[in-house]
Design a protein around this motif. Sequence first.
Motif, short mmCIF file in Angstrom:
data_model
loop_
_atom_site.label_atom_id
_atom_site.label_comp_id
_atom_site.label_asym_id
_atom_site.label_seq_id
_atom_site.Cartn_x
_atom_site.Cartn_y
_atom_site.Cartn_z
N MET A 3 -1.10 11.99 7.68
CA MET A 3 -1.64 11.68 6.36
C MET A 3 -2.51 12.84 5.93
SD MET A 3 -3.79 8.28 5.30
CE MET A 3 -4.75 8.18 3.79
N SER B 57 -0.03 12.76 -1.24
CA SER B 57 1.20 13.56 -1.25
C SER B 57 2.46 12.73 -1.45
CB SER B 57 1.31 14.35 0.06
OG SER B 57 1.29 13.47 1.17
N LEU B 58 2.30 11.47 -1.86
CA LEU B 58 3.47 10.65 -2.13
C LEU B 58 3.93 10.87 -3.57
CD1 LEU B 58 2.28 7.45 -0.24
CD2 LEU B 58 3.88 9.21 0.55
N PHE B 59 4.93 10.11 -3.99
CA PHE B 59 5.54 10.35 -5.30
C PHE B 59 4.87 9.49 -6.37
CE2 PHE B 59 8.66 11.52 -2.15
CZ PHE B 59 9.08 12.77 -2.60
N ASN C 249 8.21 4.09 -2.83
CA ASN C 249 7.67 5.05 -1.87
C ASN C 249 7.88 4.58 -0.45
OD1 ASN C 249 5.98 7.59 -2.75
ND2 ASN C 249 5.54 6.06 -4.33
N ILE D 66 10.21 6.41 2.45
CA ILE D 66 9.71 6.80 3.77
C ILE D 66 10.54 6.15 4.87
CG2 ILE D 66 7.75 6.64 5.34
CD1 ILE D 66 7.40 8.72 3.14
N ALA E 273 2.82 4.82 -8.29
CA ALA E 273 1.77 5.27 -7.38
C ALA E 273 0.77 6.18 -8.07
CB ALA E 273 2.41 5.99 -6.18
N LYS F 102 -4.32 4.27 -3.45
CA LYS F 102 -3.48 5.38 -2.98
C LYS F 102 -3.69 5.62 -1.49
CE LYS F 102 -3.23 8.02 -7.32
NZ LYS F 102 -3.65 9.26 -8.02
N ALA G 191 -0.85 5.47 1.32
CA ALA G 191 -0.58 6.62 2.18
C ALA G 191 -0.63 6.22 3.66
CB ALA G 191 -1.59 7.73 1.90
N CYS H 68 2.50 4.19 4.52
CA CYS H 68 3.65 5.08 4.71
C CYS H 68 3.57 5.83 6.03
CB CYS H 68 3.75 6.07 3.54
SG CYS H 68 4.27 5.32 1.97
#
Length: 313
Positions: free
Chosen positions: A84, A89-91, A99, A103, A135, A143, A147, A150
């Motif tokens: 992490m 850094s996710l979409f 998301n 993943i 997101a 968020k 994260a 994920c």
Amino acid sequence: MNKGLAIEARGLTKRFGNLVAVSQLDLDVPRGAIYGFLGPNGSGKSTTIRMLCGLLMPSDGKAIVLDTEVPGDSRRLKPRIGYMTQKFSLFGDMTVLENLQFIAEIYSYPRRERAGRIEELLERYDLDKQRKQLAGTMSGGQKQRLALACAVLHRPELLLLDEPTSAVDPQSRRDFWSALFRLAEAGTTILVSTHYMDEAERCHRLAILDRGVKVADGTPTELQANTGMHVIEVTSSDPYHAQLLIADITAVASVTQLGVRLRVLIPESYTNPVELVEGAMRAAKLDAQTVLSTASLEDVFVAVTLKPQSKAA
């Protein structure tokens, strides 16, 4: 490698041209523990984490992560770790659910188990109501939870967290750490970098980094008991004047103001630390109460990151 360790590094070094970002780092991270990296920005925390997960090639030294040599066998390691980053850094243009599904696809999570695992994570990290939300429109705390969900979706043995709470509110930070403790209790090893003292105190063990060098390593209790400093607390109605006077005492390595209180560090080689401070206050006819105190983790950090000449008796 010691089978009780999730990470074992020896002499780990990273240079960027003439800059030595990490220098001769030795590291032993026990399995199932929350191990903290404490240090200011630029101390080498992020660079170390990236080397340990195979994203950066070390300039020197070696590391064994989950019985796997890094970076040599990093492909074998990838399915066993979660990472992490400090920045989300996710979409942002995908929903929470999308998301998580993405993943799951990246990690080739078994298709027959995906839906159940995603539902479990949505509930565990309080994201069920946001499942259809983009997101990018979520709050900092939301968020952060996404994260983390994920990062742990594929049930990693090792979780690497780089400044994970740098942009969230205090309540979100507390909730996040509660989640980390639950993961550790279930057997996940966690390496987390932070510059927050209260977070460092929650770690089972921690290393303090300063300009790429490890300057201390141990449990928070061990570090607080071995600062090499007397800690003096001074309370004064004129703390600013008191701080100026104390800073002029030759023996004083550091003095920090906390409201009307001052935290003073004097090397243990001085046998009369309280008398030194009280004498200066009396000579200046400044009213102050002076007592010997126990070290906080912030005192430890200040003590081990002082320039060598500052600590000399």
